[in-house]
Design an enzyme around this catalytic site. Sequence first.
Site, PDB file in Angstrom:
ATOM      1  CE  LYS A 130      -2.052  -0.870   3.983  1.00  0.00           C
ATOM      2  NZ  LYS A 130      -1.479  -2.151   4.410  1.00  0.00           N
ATOM      3  NE  ARG A 165      -3.798  -1.204  10.183  1.00  0.00           N
ATOM      4  CZ  ARG A 165      -2.713  -0.674   9.657  1.00  0.00           C
ATOM      5  NH1 ARG A 165      -2.735   0.541   9.181  1.00  0.00           N
ATOM      6  NH2 ARG A 165      -1.613  -1.373   9.585  1.00  0.00           N
ATOM      7  NE  ARG A 167       8.114  -4.541   5.822  1.00  0.00           N
ATOM      8  CZ  ARG A 167       6.969  -3.877   5.793  1.00  0.00           C
ATOM      9  NH1 ARG A 167       6.436  -3.528   4.639  1.00  0.00           N
ATOM     10  NH2 ARG A 167       6.341  -3.586   6.904  1.00  0.00           N
ATOM     11  NE  ARG A 189       7.627  -1.554  10.556  1.00  0.00           N
ATOM     12  CZ  ARG A 189       6.613  -1.178   9.779  1.00  0.00           C
ATOM     13  NH1 ARG A 189       6.827  -0.462   8.706  1.00  0.00           N
ATOM     14  NH2 ARG A 189       5.366  -1.511  10.070  1.00  0.00           N
ATOM     15  NE  ARG A 246       1.739  -5.242  11.449  1.00  0.00           N
ATOM     16  CZ  ARG A 246       2.642  -4.734  10.612  1.00  0.00           C
ATOM     17  NH1 ARG A 246       3.805  -5.305  10.474  1.00  0.00           N
ATOM     18  NH2 ARG A 246       2.358  -3.660   9.917  1.00  0.00           N
TER      19      ARG A 246
HETATM   20  P1  AMP Z   1       1.390   0.423   9.206  1.00  0.00           P
HETATM   21  O1  AMP Z   1       2.660   1.168   9.032  1.00  0.00           O
HETATM   22  O2  AMP Z   1       0.250   1.008   8.430  1.00  0.00           O
HETATM   23  O3  AMP Z   1       1.543  -1.059   8.979  1.00  0.00           O
HETATM   24  O4  AMP Z   1       0.960   0.592  10.761  1.00  0.00           O
HETATM   25  C1  AMP Z   1       1.805   0.142  11.793  1.00  0.00           C
HETATM   26  C2  AMP Z   1       1.024   0.023  13.090  1.00  0.00           C
HETATM   27  O5  AMP Z   1       0.452   1.293  13.434  1.00  0.00           O
HETATM   28  C3  AMP Z   1      -0.170  -0.932  13.064  1.00  0.00           C
HETATM   29  O6  AMP Z   1       0.206  -2.277  13.297  1.00  0.00           O
HETATM   30  C4  AMP Z   1      -1.018  -0.365  14.209  1.00  0.00           C
HETATM   31  O7  AMP Z   1      -0.456  -0.705  15.466  1.00  0.00           O
HETATM   32  C5  AMP Z   1      -0.829   1.133  14.033  1.00  0.00           C
HETATM   33  N1  AMP Z   1      -1.842   1.740  13.118  1.00  0.00           N
HETATM   34  C6  AMP Z   1      -1.585   2.376  11.938  1.00  0.00           C
HETATM   35  N2  AMP Z   1      -2.719   2.821  11.368  1.00  0.00           N
HETATM   36  C7  AMP Z   1      -3.726   2.460  12.203  1.00  0.00           C
HETATM   37  C8  AMP Z   1      -5.146   2.622  12.156  1.00  0.00           C
HETATM   38  N3  AMP Z   1      -5.777   3.243  11.142  1.00  0.00           N
HETATM   39  N4  AMP Z   1      -5.869   2.111  13.195  1.00  0.00           N
HETATM   40  C9  AMP Z   1      -5.276   1.496  14.239  1.00  0.00           C
HETATM   41  N5  AMP Z   1      -3.938   1.296  14.332  1.00  0.00           N
HETATM   42  C10 AMP Z   1      -3.158   1.777  13.323  1.00  0.00           C
END
Ligand code: AMP
Length: 210
Positions: free
Chosen positions: A13, A88, A123, A156, A167
Site C-alpha cells: 500500500k 482500518r 524486510r 522492524r 497482524r
Molecule cells: P502500518 O505502518 O500502516 O503497517 O501501521 C503500523 C502500526 O500502526 C499498526 O500495526 C497499528 O499498530 C498502528 N496503526 C496504523 N494505522 C492504524 C489505524 N488506522 N488504526 C489502528 N492502528 C493503526
Amino acid sequence: MNLIFLGAPGAGKGTQAGLLSRKLNIPTISTGNILRAAMKDGTPIGKEIESYMQAGHLVPDALIIDIILKRVQEADCSNGYILDGCPRTIAQAEALEAAGIHFDKVLSIEISDQEIIDRMSGRLVCEHCGAPYHAVSMPPRTAGVCDVCRSKLVRRPDDEPETVKARLDIYHEKTEPLKAFYAQRGVLAPVENQPSIEATTAEIEKILGI
Ligand code: AMP
C-alpha cells in the site's frame, strides 16, 4: 480525488500510494508513519501507543479518528489525498463518513497471507536513516549494512514472524469487513497483486483511468 488503499500489512500500500501521490500531486496520509514519528519524538501520544504498535495490535479508534480528521483539514489536502493504512476498522470508516468525507475509489490490494509472510520475513530497515531494503528483492550492497549511511540494518519489531501472523489475523477480523462497507457504497476496486511493483501500478492507473 480522495482515495483509500486497503490491504494486508506488507501488501505494498505504502509503495503504491507514494507513486500515485507523485503522479496526482496530492499527499499520502499514512497513520502508521504519523504514529511512528510520534513514538520517535517521545510525545505523550507516542508513549501511549508504543505497546500497541510493538505487538502489532491496532491503536484505539478514538485516537486514530482524531489524528486523521485533523490531518485532512490541512491546506495540502484541499485537492484530495490518499489514505494509506486508514481506516482500518468499521468505526474509523463510519467516523470519516459522519464527518462528511467521501471517497472516489477504495483500492484493495489482494494478496495471499503466504506471500505476505514470505515478503515481510525479508524486510529490513536502516536503524539510523530508515531506508528500506529486502533480503531477496532489494538487497543492500553489503549484507546487513545501509547503502546510504553505512549504519546497521534491522528488522522492524512488528515484522517479526509471530507479529506478522498476529497482524494478518487482525487484518482479516477488523479491516477486511471494510471491503463490504465500501462495496455497498459502490467505490470498492479490487487490485489483483501483480508480479512486479510496476505491473501493480499499471493496474491501479487503469482502474483510475489516469
Ligand atoms: P502500518 O505502518 O500502516 O503497517 O501501521 C503500523 C502500526 O500502526 C499498526 O500495526 C497499528 O499498530 C498502528 N496503526 C496504523 N494505522 C492504524 C489505524 N488506522 N488504526 C489502528 N492502528 C493503526
